[in-house]
Design an enzyme around this catalytic site. Structure first.
Site, PDB file in Angstrom:
ATOM      1  N   ALA A  10       0.870  -0.931   0.098  1.00  0.00           N
ATOM      2  CA  ALA A  10      -0.015   0.137   0.263  1.00  0.00           C
ATOM      3  C   ALA A  10       0.312   0.947  -0.048  1.00  0.00           C
ATOM      4  CB  ALA A  10      -1.412   0.028   0.973  1.00  0.00           C
ATOM      5  N   ASN A  87      -1.417  -6.600  -4.459  1.00  0.00           N
ATOM      6  CA  ASN A  87      -0.970  -5.588  -4.929  1.00  0.00           C
ATOM      7  C   ASN A  87       1.082  -5.200  -5.029  1.00  0.00           C
ATOM      8  OD1 ASN A  87       0.107  -2.619  -6.483  1.00  0.00           O
ATOM      9  ND2 ASN A  87       0.443  -2.483  -4.711  1.00  0.00           N
ATOM     10  N   SER A 139       0.428  -7.330 -14.522  1.00  0.00           N
ATOM     11  CA  SER A 139       1.382  -6.782 -15.469  1.00  0.00           C
ATOM     12  C   SER A 139       0.177  -6.402 -17.141  1.00  0.00           C
ATOM     13  CB  SER A 139       2.703  -7.151 -15.260  1.00  0.00           C
ATOM     14  OG  SER A 139       3.375  -6.011 -16.098  1.00  0.00           O
ATOM     15  N   TYR A 152       9.909 -11.978 -14.129  1.00  0.00           N
ATOM     16  CA  TYR A 152       8.645 -11.222 -13.978  1.00  0.00           C
ATOM     17  C   TYR A 152       7.836 -11.312 -14.691  1.00  0.00           C
ATOM     18  CZ  TYR A 152       6.354  -6.906 -13.064  1.00  0.00           C
ATOM     19  OH  TYR A 152       4.959  -5.960 -12.733  1.00  0.00           O
TER      20      TYR A 152
END
Length: 244
Positions: A10, A87, A139, A152
């Site tokens: 966050a 997130n 992503s 990634y």
């Protein structure tokens, strides 16, 4: 009754923007962080000063017990849980042949294992109340892959597959599971770009610019809200048209 949301990561750009958006919509928030205590606490003070309800909680979500403690804290603090926003994550640019086994494992631990651990802790609460929403942040590179970001891209693709499978499993319980796959967003994660690299990247984006954290947060907030109750297993990708 105000809804309760847990946001991991966050304190970062998209996470903080999401927290501000949800707080403005009346959510009560648990701001999860791992290392950025000062940023998380500053954001918490900001939200409270604006009339919102928020608390911080430190958890390394790659550790099952700490991820569970984060969810337990939300329920203990506010009495229930409505939304989980996964997130938190890491990124690294590196040639495939230079990626070490340790870096590969670390990438999956942060970006995939953390999602699993948090969902594993949250799902019983959501199923029990027969409602709720999970929003996982992937992503654009989880959709199409990126050169020099093999680990990634693989991890973010795993998040999409996880989202779609869990959505089917939880749908009969009234719980939605969706994914946001942002493109190039102007956050600290992209701060390493030189001015020349940034211009070259923006030239590849049909809209001609990087996105803002607030634009990514808008997609997350939509999937977390009541207007998205008929959305599940979906991937929203605010990316400026670079992938269509």
């Amino acid at each position: 009754m105000s809804k309760v949301a847990v946001i991991t990561g966050a304190s970062g750009g998209i996470g903080a923007a999401t927290a501000r958006r949800l707080a403005a919509e009346g959510f009560r928030l648990v701001l999860g962080y791992c290392r950025s205590r000062e940023k998380a606490e500053a954001l918490c003070r900001e939200l409270r000063a604006a009339g919102g309800e928020a608390v911080t909680f430190r958890a390394d979500i790659t550790r099952p017990a700490e991820a569970a403690a984060l969810i337990d804290h939300a329920v203990a603090e506010y009495g229930h849980l409505d939304v989980l926003i996964n997130n938190a994550g890491i990124a690294q640019i590196k040639l495939f042949t230079d990626i070490t086994p340790e870096e590969w494992r670390q990438m999956f631990a942060a970006n995939v294992d953390g999602v699993y651990h948090c969902c594993r802790a949250a799902v019983p609460h959501l199923v029990r109340q027969h409602s709720g929403a999970i929003v996982n942040v992937s992503s654009i590179w989880g959709l199409c892959g990126a050169s020099c970001e093999t680990h990634y891209s693989a991890a973010k693709a795993a998040v999409i597959g996880f989202t779609q499978a869990l959505a089917k499993e939880l749908a009969p319980s009234g719980v939605t599971v969706n994914c946001v796959a942002p493109g190039a967003i102007d956050t600290e994660m992209n701060a390493h770009l030189s001015p020349e690299e940034r211009r070259a990247l923006e030239e590849e984006i049909p809209l001609g610019r990087m996105g803002t954290p607030e634009e990514a947060a808008a997609a997350i907030a939509f999937l977390a809200g009541e207007d998205a109750r008929y959305f599940t297993g979906q991937v929203l990708s605010p990316n400026g048209g670079i992938v269509i």
